[in-house]
Design a protein around this motif. Sequence first.
Motif, PDB file in Angstrom:
ATOM      1  N   ALA A   1       0.839  -1.198   0.000  1.00  0.00           N
ATOM      2  CA  ALA A   1       0.000   0.000   0.000  1.00  0.00           C
ATOM      3  C   ALA A   1       0.880   1.255   0.000  1.00  0.00           C
ATOM      4  O   ALA A   1       0.612   2.219  -0.729  1.00  0.00           O
ATOM      5  CB  ALA A   1      -0.936  -0.009   1.205  1.00  0.00           C
ATOM      6  N   GLU A   2       1.924   1.247   0.815  1.00  0.00           N
ATOM      7  CA  GLU A   2       2.851   2.386   0.850  1.00  0.00           C
ATOM      8  C   GLU A   2       3.609   2.494  -0.471  1.00  0.00           C
ATOM      9  O   GLU A   2       3.809   3.604  -0.989  1.00  0.00           O
ATOM     10  CB  GLU A   2       3.835   2.239   2.016  1.00  0.00           C
ATOM     11  N   ALA A   3       4.020   1.372  -1.021  1.00  0.00           N
ATOM     12  CA  ALA A   3       4.722   1.389  -2.308  1.00  0.00           C
ATOM     13  C   ALA A   3       3.838   2.002  -3.383  1.00  0.00           C
ATOM     14  O   ALA A   3       4.289   2.870  -4.144  1.00  0.00           O
ATOM     15  CB  ALA A   3       5.143  -0.025  -2.700  1.00  0.00           C
ATOM     16  N   GLU A   4       2.588   1.590  -3.425  1.00  0.00           N
ATOM     17  CA  GLU A   4       1.666   2.129  -4.428  1.00  0.00           C
ATOM     18  C   GLU A   4       1.492   3.633  -4.244  1.00  0.00           C
ATOM     19  O   GLU A   4       1.508   4.390  -5.213  1.00  0.00           O
ATOM     20  CB  GLU A   4       0.315   1.438  -4.331  1.00  0.00           C
ATOM     21  N   ARG A   5       1.366   4.077  -3.011  1.00  0.00           N
ATOM     22  CA  ARG A   5       1.209   5.507  -2.732  1.00  0.00           C
ATOM     23  C   ARG A   5       2.408   6.294  -3.242  1.00  0.00           C
ATOM     24  O   ARG A   5       2.270   7.331  -3.893  1.00  0.00           O
ATOM     25  CB  ARG A   5       1.016   5.715  -1.230  1.00  0.00           C
ATOM     26  N   ARG A   6       3.607   5.795  -2.964  1.00  0.00           N
ATOM     27  CA  ARG A   6       4.825   6.491  -3.391  1.00  0.00           C
ATOM     28  C   ARG A   6       4.992   6.473  -4.907  1.00  0.00           C
ATOM     29  O   ARG A   6       5.386   7.484  -5.509  1.00  0.00           O
ATOM     30  CB  ARG A   6       6.053   5.885  -2.716  1.00  0.00           C
ATOM     31  N   TYR A   7       4.700   5.337  -5.541  1.00  0.00           N
ATOM     32  CA  TYR A   7       4.802   5.274  -7.000  1.00  0.00           C
ATOM     33  C   TYR A   7       3.823   6.243  -7.652  1.00  0.00           C
ATOM     34  O   TYR A   7       4.147   6.888  -8.646  1.00  0.00           O
ATOM     35  CB  TYR A   7       4.548   3.861  -7.513  1.00  0.00           C
ATOM     36  N   ARG A   8       2.636   6.353  -7.083  1.00  0.00           N
ATOM     37  CA  ARG A   8       1.651   7.287  -7.636  1.00  0.00           C
ATOM     38  C   ARG A   8       2.100   8.740  -7.468  1.00  0.00           C
ATOM     39  O   ARG A   8       1.865   9.570  -8.349  1.00  0.00           O
ATOM     40  CB  ARG A   8       0.282   7.064  -7.016  1.00  0.00           C
ATOM     41  N   GLN A   9       2.758   9.044  -6.349  1.00  0.00           N
ATOM     42  CA  GLN A   9       3.294  10.396  -6.173  1.00  0.00           C
ATOM     43  C   GLN A   9       4.348  10.685  -7.238  1.00  0.00           C
ATOM     44  O   GLN A   9       4.357  11.768  -7.839  1.00  0.00           O
ATOM     45  CB  GLN A   9       3.896  10.554  -4.775  1.00  0.00           C
ATOM     46  N   SER A  10       5.210   9.723  -7.467  1.00  0.00           N
ATOM     47  CA  SER A  10       6.240   9.874  -8.490  1.00  0.00           C
ATOM     48  C   SER A  10       5.601  10.041  -9.870  1.00  0.00           C
ATOM     49  O   SER A  10       5.992  10.915 -10.654  1.00  0.00           O
ATOM     50  CB  SER A  10       7.168   8.657  -8.465  1.00  0.00           C
ATOM     51  N   TRP A  11       4.626   9.217 -10.138  1.00  0.00           N
ATOM     52  CA  TRP A  11       3.918   9.238 -11.421  1.00  0.00           C
ATOM     53  C   TRP A  11       3.284  10.605 -11.665  1.00  0.00           C
ATOM     54  O   TRP A  11       3.417  11.172 -12.751  1.00  0.00           O
ATOM     55  CB  TRP A  11       2.874   8.147 -11.396  1.00  0.00           C
ATOM     56  N   ASP A  12       2.605  11.130 -10.663  1.00  0.00           N
ATOM     57  CA  ASP A  12       1.946  12.430 -10.806  1.00  0.00           C
ATOM     58  C   ASP A  12       2.941  13.530 -11.152  1.00  0.00           C
ATOM     59  O   ASP A  12       2.677  14.358 -12.027  1.00  0.00           O
ATOM     60  CB  ASP A  12       1.206  12.796  -9.523  1.00  0.00           C
ATOM     61  N   ILE A  13       4.066  13.538 -10.480  1.00  0.00           N
ATOM     62  CA  ILE A  13       5.088  14.554 -10.762  1.00  0.00           C
ATOM     63  C   ILE A  13       5.632  14.390 -12.173  1.00  0.00           C
ATOM     64  O   ILE A  13       5.777  15.363 -12.923  1.00  0.00           O
ATOM     65  CB  ILE A  13       6.228  14.491  -9.727  1.00  0.00           C
ATOM     66  N   ASP A  14       5.924  13.145 -12.549  1.00  0.00           N
ATOM     67  CA  ASP A  14       6.461  12.903 -13.890  1.00  0.00           C
ATOM     68  C   ASP A  14       5.469  13.305 -14.976  1.00  0.00           C
ATOM     69  O   ASP A  14       5.871  13.829 -16.022  1.00  0.00           O
ATOM     70  CB  ASP A  14       6.867  11.439 -14.049  1.00  0.00           C
ATOM     71  N   GLU A  15       4.180  13.088 -14.735  1.00  0.00           N
ATOM     72  CA  GLU A  15       3.181  13.524 -15.712  1.00  0.00           C
ATOM     73  C   GLU A  15       3.197  15.045 -15.851  1.00  0.00           C
ATOM     74  O   GLU A  15       3.114  15.570 -16.957  1.00  0.00           O
ATOM     75  CB  GLU A  15       1.788  13.042 -15.315  1.00  0.00           C
ATOM     76  N   GLN A  16       3.306  15.747 -14.723  1.00  0.00           N
ATOM     77  CA  GLN A  16       3.353  17.208 -14.763  1.00  0.00           C
ATOM     78  C   GLN A  16       4.589  17.704 -15.507  1.00  0.00           C
ATOM     79  O   GLN A  16       4.527  18.720 -16.196  1.00  0.00           O
ATOM     80  CB  GLN A  16       3.351  17.782 -13.348  1.00  0.00           C
ATOM     81  N   LEU A  17       5.691  16.975 -15.349  1.00  0.00           N
ATOM     82  CA  LEU A  17       6.942  17.363 -16.004  1.00  0.00           C
ATOM     83  C   LEU A  17       7.017  16.916 -17.463  1.00  0.00           C
ATOM     84  O   LEU A  17       7.915  17.331 -18.185  1.00  0.00           O
ATOM     85  CB  LEU A  17       8.135  16.767 -15.240  1.00  0.00           C
ATOM     86  N   GLY A  18       6.106  16.042 -17.866  1.00  0.00           N
ATOM     87  CA  GLY A  18       6.164  15.492 -19.214  1.00  0.00           C
ATOM     88  C   GLY A  18       7.252  14.450 -19.375  1.00  0.00           C
ATOM     89  O   GLY A  18       7.721  14.201 -20.481  1.00  0.00           O
ATOM     90  N   ASP A  19       7.645  13.821 -18.279  1.00  0.00           N
ATOM     91  CA  ASP A  19       8.699  12.802 -18.287  1.00  0.00           C
ATOM     92  C   ASP A  19       8.066  11.431 -18.527  1.00  0.00           C
ATOM     93  O   ASP A  19       7.662  10.744 -17.597  1.00  0.00           O
ATOM     94  CB  ASP A  19       9.451  12.826 -16.952  1.00  0.00           C
ATOM     95  N   GLN A  20       7.979  11.060 -19.793  1.00  0.00           N
ATOM     96  CA  GLN A  20       7.322   9.807 -20.147  1.00  0.00           C
ATOM     97  C   GLN A  20       8.083   8.580 -19.660  1.00  0.00           C
ATOM     98  O   GLN A  20       7.478   7.562 -19.309  1.00  0.00           O
ATOM     99  CB  GLN A  20       7.102   9.724 -21.665  1.00  0.00           C
ATOM    100  N   ALA A  21       9.408   8.662 -19.600  1.00  0.00           N
ATOM    101  CA  ALA A  21      10.196   7.543 -19.079  1.00  0.00           C
ATOM    102  C   ALA A  21       9.903   7.339 -17.590  1.00  0.00           C
ATOM    103  O   ALA A  21       9.773   6.202 -17.125  1.00  0.00           O
ATOM    104  CB  ALA A  21      11.683   7.785 -19.299  1.00  0.00           C
ATOM    105  N   GLY A  22       9.776   8.424 -16.853  1.00  0.00           N
ATOM    106  CA  GLY A  22       9.444   8.334 -15.434  1.00  0.00           C
ATOM    107  C   GLY A  22       8.054   7.766 -15.216  1.00  0.00           C
ATOM    108  O   GLY A  22       7.841   6.942 -14.327  1.00  0.00           O
TER     109      GLY A  22
END
Length: 66
Positions: free
Chosen positions: A31-52
Amino acid sequence: MGIQRQLGDGAALSDTYHQLGMLAQNRGDYAEAERRYRQSWDIDEQLGDQAGVASSYGELGRCPGR
């Protein structure tokens, strides 16, 4: 993470969240892993970092129950 926020370094903040997700996943705290990955994902989407985005998406797929 506070320094990265203060500096506005989204890429470093995303990487930190991703690493925290990996640590949580290795501990079996999915559950914590999913939360952290989603935080990372959200930031990468905002940055346009498709690899992230792809990396976080892949890690989410490795969490049991997904």
